[in-house]
Design a protein around this motif. Structure first.
Motif, mmCIF file in Angstrom:
data_model
loop_
_atom_site.group_PDB
_atom_site.id
_atom_site.type_symbol
_atom_site.label_atom_id
_atom_site.label_comp_id
_atom_site.label_asym_id
_atom_site.label_seq_id
_atom_site.Cartn_x
_atom_site.Cartn_y
_atom_site.Cartn_z
ATOM 1 N N ASN A 148 5.922 42.394 59.322
ATOM 2 C CA ASN A 148 5.562 43.850 58.491
ATOM 3 C C ASN A 148 4.237 43.534 58.128
ATOM 4 O O ASN A 148 3.723 42.463 57.967
ATOM 5 C CB ASN A 148 6.585 43.887 57.725
ATOM 6 N N SER A 149 3.562 44.742 57.473
ATOM 7 C CA SER A 149 2.517 44.959 56.999
ATOM 8 C C SER A 149 2.394 43.862 55.686
ATOM 9 O O SER A 149 3.458 43.984 54.747
ATOM 10 C CB SER A 149 2.094 46.290 56.409
ATOM 11 N N THR B 289 9.188 40.223 64.646
ATOM 12 C CA THR B 289 8.760 41.463 64.055
ATOM 13 C C THR B 289 7.711 41.057 62.576
ATOM 14 O O THR B 289 8.188 40.093 61.888
ATOM 15 C CB THR B 289 9.979 42.100 63.384
ATOM 16 N N LEU C 298 -2.835 40.246 61.766
ATOM 17 C CA LEU C 298 -2.297 40.942 62.819
ATOM 18 C C LEU C 298 -1.715 42.193 62.127
ATOM 19 O O LEU C 298 -1.319 42.339 61.087
ATOM 20 C CB LEU C 298 -0.986 40.177 63.306
ATOM 21 N N LYS C 299 -1.678 43.297 62.935
ATOM 22 C CA LYS C 299 -1.436 44.391 62.550
ATOM 23 C C LYS C 299 0.508 44.312 62.699
ATOM 24 O O LYS C 299 0.936 43.377 63.330
ATOM 25 C CB LYS C 299 -1.724 45.592 63.605
ATOM 26 N N ALA C 300 0.999 45.127 61.804
ATOM 27 C CA ALA C 300 2.418 45.269 61.751
ATOM 28 C C ALA C 300 2.864 45.517 63.401
ATOM 29 O O ALA C 300 2.262 46.177 63.879
ATOM 30 C CB ALA C 300 2.923 46.165 60.715
ATOM 31 N N GLY C 301 4.031 44.718 63.654
ATOM 32 C CA GLY C 301 4.380 45.071 65.048
ATOM 33 C C GLY C 301 5.228 43.930 65.542
ATOM 34 O O GLY C 301 5.641 42.950 64.641
ATOM 35 N N LYS C 302 5.483 43.779 66.522
ATOM 36 C CA LYS C 302 6.456 42.799 67.470
ATOM 37 C C LYS C 302 5.452 41.939 68.423
ATOM 38 O O LYS C 302 4.642 42.454 69.080
ATOM 39 C CB LYS C 302 7.570 43.616 68.155
ATOM 40 N N TYR C 303 5.736 40.775 68.250
ATOM 41 C CA TYR C 303 4.803 39.635 68.966
ATOM 42 C C TYR C 303 5.873 38.777 69.148
ATOM 43 O O TYR C 303 6.620 38.359 68.992
ATOM 44 C CB TYR C 303 3.897 39.010 67.812
ATOM 45 N N VAL D 100 10.914 37.395 70.262
ATOM 46 C CA VAL D 100 10.311 38.532 69.640
ATOM 47 C C VAL D 100 10.379 38.281 68.232
ATOM 48 O O VAL D 100 11.123 38.276 67.632
ATOM 49 C CB VAL D 100 10.697 40.085 70.157
#
Length: 175
Positions: free
Chosen positions: A50-51, A48, A1-6, A46
């Motif tokens: 991170n990379s 978060t 997954l790309k860094a972000g909120k899921y 949610v």
């Protein structure tokens, strides 16, 4: 997954229910599915990411309701065994308690055949208490070592602790 909120959505199978979410202090072993987010699915909060991060503690606990019941019968020969000719007793008060023996879960009465049943129970440990009908006393407990046909209540009308697993349907407690 790309860094972000899921967020994660869990779809529960068939007649399973979600356990309570975020119980306890160990996030690695508690359930993250919020049953209030949908009739057949639960969503996590949610998250978060991170990379380079691996998040491996988002999970869902599910269970099936259990049931507990049996028969209260007239032990006419007082041998502690439920013989084929011995009849059930109607309208006997039966209470179900949590393992502590004081927290009441529910009450019921036996039907015309002496049968009672507690349904839609969460897996856990319980104790049954039978109130003897007027003129009756409790028969001997555990005389033939099979809970299917002998009495499971002691002189106080209580059973030993009974542990119900997910989806389990068992019957115990006789007078």
């Amino acid at each position: 997954l790309k860094a972000g909120k899921y967020g994660v959505r869990f779809d529960k199978p068939g007649d399973y229910l979600f356990t309570d979410k975020t119980i306890g202090t160990n996030d690695a072993i508690d359930s993250n599915a919020d049953a209030s987010t949908g009739p057949n699915s639960g969503r996590s909060a949610v998250i978060t990411v991170n990379s380079g991060q691996a998040v491996t503690n988002v999970d869902a606990g599910v269970f099936k309701n259990a049931s507990l019941g049996d028969r209260v019968w007239n032990d006419a020969n007082s041998n502690g065994i439920q013989d084929a000719t011995e009849v059930g007793i109607a309208n006997v008060a039966v209470a179900l308690y949590k393992a502590d023996g004081t927290t009441l879960v529910g009450t019921t009465t036996t039907n015309a055949s002496g049968i009672y049943n507690f349904i839609n129970l969460r897996p856990g440990t319980y104790q049954v208490k039978v109130t003897n009908p007027l003129g009756f006393t409790t028969t001997t407990k555990g005389t033939n070592l099979t809970s299917a046909t002998d009495s499971n209540v002691d002189a106080t009308g209580r059973t030993d602790l009974i542990t119900l697993n997910s989806g389990e349907k068992i019957g115990r407690a006789h007078v």
